[in-house]
Write a protein that holds these residues in place. Sequence first.
Motif, PDB file in Angstrom:
ATOM      1  N   SER A 116      -3.654  99.600  14.306  1.00  0.00           N
ATOM      2  CA  SER A 116      -3.900  99.569  15.748  1.00  0.00           C
ATOM      3  C   SER A 116      -2.608  99.643  16.565  1.00  0.00           C
ATOM      4  N   PHE A 117      -1.569  98.978  16.087  1.00  0.00           N
ATOM      5  CA  PHE A 117      -0.319  98.974  16.832  1.00  0.00           C
ATOM      6  C   PHE A 117       0.320 100.355  16.846  1.00  0.00           C
ATOM      7  N   VAL A 118       0.364 100.985  15.669  1.00  0.00           N
ATOM      8  CA  VAL A 118       0.954 102.323  15.576  1.00  0.00           C
ATOM      9  C   VAL A 118       0.119 103.324  16.377  1.00  0.00           C
ATOM     10  N   ALA A 119      -1.194 103.175  16.315  1.00  0.00           N
ATOM     11  CA  ALA A 119      -2.080 104.060  17.077  1.00  0.00           C
ATOM     12  C   ALA A 119      -1.827 103.910  18.574  1.00  0.00           C
ATOM     13  N   PHE A 120      -1.607 102.663  19.022  1.00  0.00           N
ATOM     14  CA  PHE A 120      -1.315 102.432  20.434  1.00  0.00           C
ATOM     15  C   PHE A 120       0.005 103.090  20.824  1.00  0.00           C
ATOM     16  N   GLN A 121       1.006 102.970  19.969  1.00  0.00           N
ATOM     17  CA  GLN A 121       2.291 103.612  20.247  1.00  0.00           C
ATOM     18  C   GLN A 121       2.128 105.121  20.399  1.00  0.00           C
ATOM     19  N   ALA A 122       1.291 105.695  19.543  1.00  0.00           N
ATOM     20  CA  ALA A 122       1.077 107.140  19.586  1.00  0.00           C
ATOM     21  C   ALA A 122       0.431 107.567  20.897  1.00  0.00           C
ATOM     22  N   THR A 123      -0.462 106.726  21.428  1.00  0.00           N
ATOM     23  CA  THR A 123      -1.126 107.062  22.696  1.00  0.00           C
ATOM     24  C   THR A 123      -0.169 107.012  23.880  1.00  0.00           C
ATOM     25  N   THR A 124       0.923 106.305  23.750  1.00  0.00           N
ATOM     26  CA  THR A 124       1.905 106.212  24.841  1.00  0.00           C
ATOM     27  C   THR A 124       2.933 107.341  24.777  1.00  0.00           C
ATOM     28  N   GLY A 125       2.786 108.215  23.817  1.00  0.00           N
ATOM     29  CA  GLY A 125       3.704 109.341  23.711  1.00  0.00           C
ATOM     30  C   GLY A 125       4.832 109.142  22.719  1.00  0.00           C
ATOM     31  N   VAL A 126       4.851 108.008  22.033  1.00  0.00           N
ATOM     32  CA  VAL A 126       5.884 107.752  21.038  1.00  0.00           C
ATOM     33  C   VAL A 126       5.544 108.486  19.743  1.00  0.00           C
ATOM     34  N   GLU A 127       6.519 109.182  19.198  1.00  0.00           N
ATOM     35  CA  GLU A 127       6.301 109.866  17.922  1.00  0.00           C
ATOM     36  C   GLU A 127       6.368 108.838  16.790  1.00  0.00           C
ATOM     37  N   VAL A 128       5.278 108.714  16.052  1.00  0.00           N
ATOM     38  CA  VAL A 128       5.198 107.699  15.000  1.00  0.00           C
ATOM     39  C   VAL A 128       5.206 108.294  13.603  1.00  0.00           C
ATOM     40  N   CYS A 129       4.977 109.587  13.506  1.00  0.00           N
ATOM     41  CA  CYS A 129       4.984 110.247  12.196  1.00  0.00           C
ATOM     42  C   CYS A 129       6.432 110.412  11.726  1.00  0.00           C
ATOM     43  N   THR A 130       6.780 109.723  10.658  1.00  0.00           N
ATOM     44  CA  THR A 130       8.155 109.744  10.171  1.00  0.00           C
ATOM     45  C   THR A 130       8.588 111.140   9.751  1.00  0.00           C
ATOM     46  N   PHE A 131       7.701 111.878   9.106  1.00  0.00           N
ATOM     47  CA  PHE A 131       8.051 113.223   8.669  1.00  0.00           C
ATOM     48  C   PHE A 131       8.357 114.133   9.854  1.00  0.00           C
ATOM     49  N   ARG A 132       7.610 113.963  10.932  1.00  0.00           N
ATOM     50  CA  ARG A 132       7.852 114.781  12.120  1.00  0.00           C
ATOM     51  C   ARG A 132       9.200 114.421  12.760  1.00  0.00           C
ATOM     52  N   LEU A 133       9.523 113.138  12.727  1.00  0.00           N
ATOM     53  CA  LEU A 133      10.823 112.701  13.247  1.00  0.00           C
ATOM     54  C   LEU A 133      11.963 113.272  12.410  1.00  0.00           C
ATOM     55  N   VAL A 134      11.759 113.296  11.097  1.00  0.00           N
ATOM     56  CA  VAL A 134      12.765 113.876  10.207  1.00  0.00           C
ATOM     57  C   VAL A 134      12.979 115.346  10.526  1.00  0.00           C
ATOM     58  N   LEU A 135      11.886 116.067  10.736  1.00  0.00           N
ATOM     59  CA  LEU A 135      11.978 117.490  11.047  1.00  0.00           C
ATOM     60  C   LEU A 135      12.668 117.718  12.391  1.00  0.00           C
ATOM     61  N   LYS A 136      12.318 116.919  13.382  1.00  0.00           N
ATOM     62  CA  LYS A 136      12.951 117.069  14.699  1.00  0.00           C
ATOM     63  C   LYS A 136      14.452 116.862  14.612  1.00  0.00           C
TER      64      LYS A 136
END
Length: 238
Positions: A146-166
């Motif tokens: 629930s916490f990570v899902a809430f972060q995602a709704t606020t626009g925070v990137e939570v997917c670690t793989f996507r952060l690595v790629l960026k």
Amino acid sequence: MAVTGFRLVAFSSAANAFFRPNSMIESKGYHHQQQKQLQSSLLGFKTYRRDVALLSFLALMPGLYRPSPATALTIGISGPKEWLKEQKRKASKFLLAPVDASRESLRAAYLLLTASGSKEPNKDLEEVQRLLKSAARDCVPRERNSFVAFQATTGVEVCTFRLVLKNAASLLDNKDTVKLEAEAMLNDLITSFTSLYDVTNEADMESASKRQKVADALMDTISSLKKFEQGIKDCLEV
């Protein structure tokens, strides 16, 4: 009266004669002091002019060594960009650490599933699901807490793989083929994890065929993870 006047005049002349040497000495001392002050002022002015000339010369130095436009472009853009690329290449081991950790989790799950003679299949399933959740790195939306899902709704990137790629592709253009291919590999990896979740949640760990199905899905995900890792390395040019 004439004598008196003469005396006065004579006295005045004598007085002038008496006081003249000191006045002349004082005058010479004064003029000497003034001359020294003038020389000092001139020396200070010359020093000032020399300092100004030196500063002016230093100010003109960039102009004297101004590179050609092509060279300036290289120094201004390519230089720092190449330096940043080199720093990213040096940090590639740390950048790829989440990928390595996910691979180890998937391998541990595979070994657990393929181990023979398990006496607690339900506990094995729980452990496989835990390892899978750890390996997915919050990249499967429906499996986030629930916490990570809430972060995602606020626009925070939570997917670690996507952060690595960026991070790895931050110096590449949006239309760069290497970056686009790495993004496609990431999408394939997330799809693979999603399918693995589906197979695992439906699996009956007491059935050998079901366990093998999950094991096959794990191998597919490990393969997708390896391709994604190569995509990251291509972005980093390592």
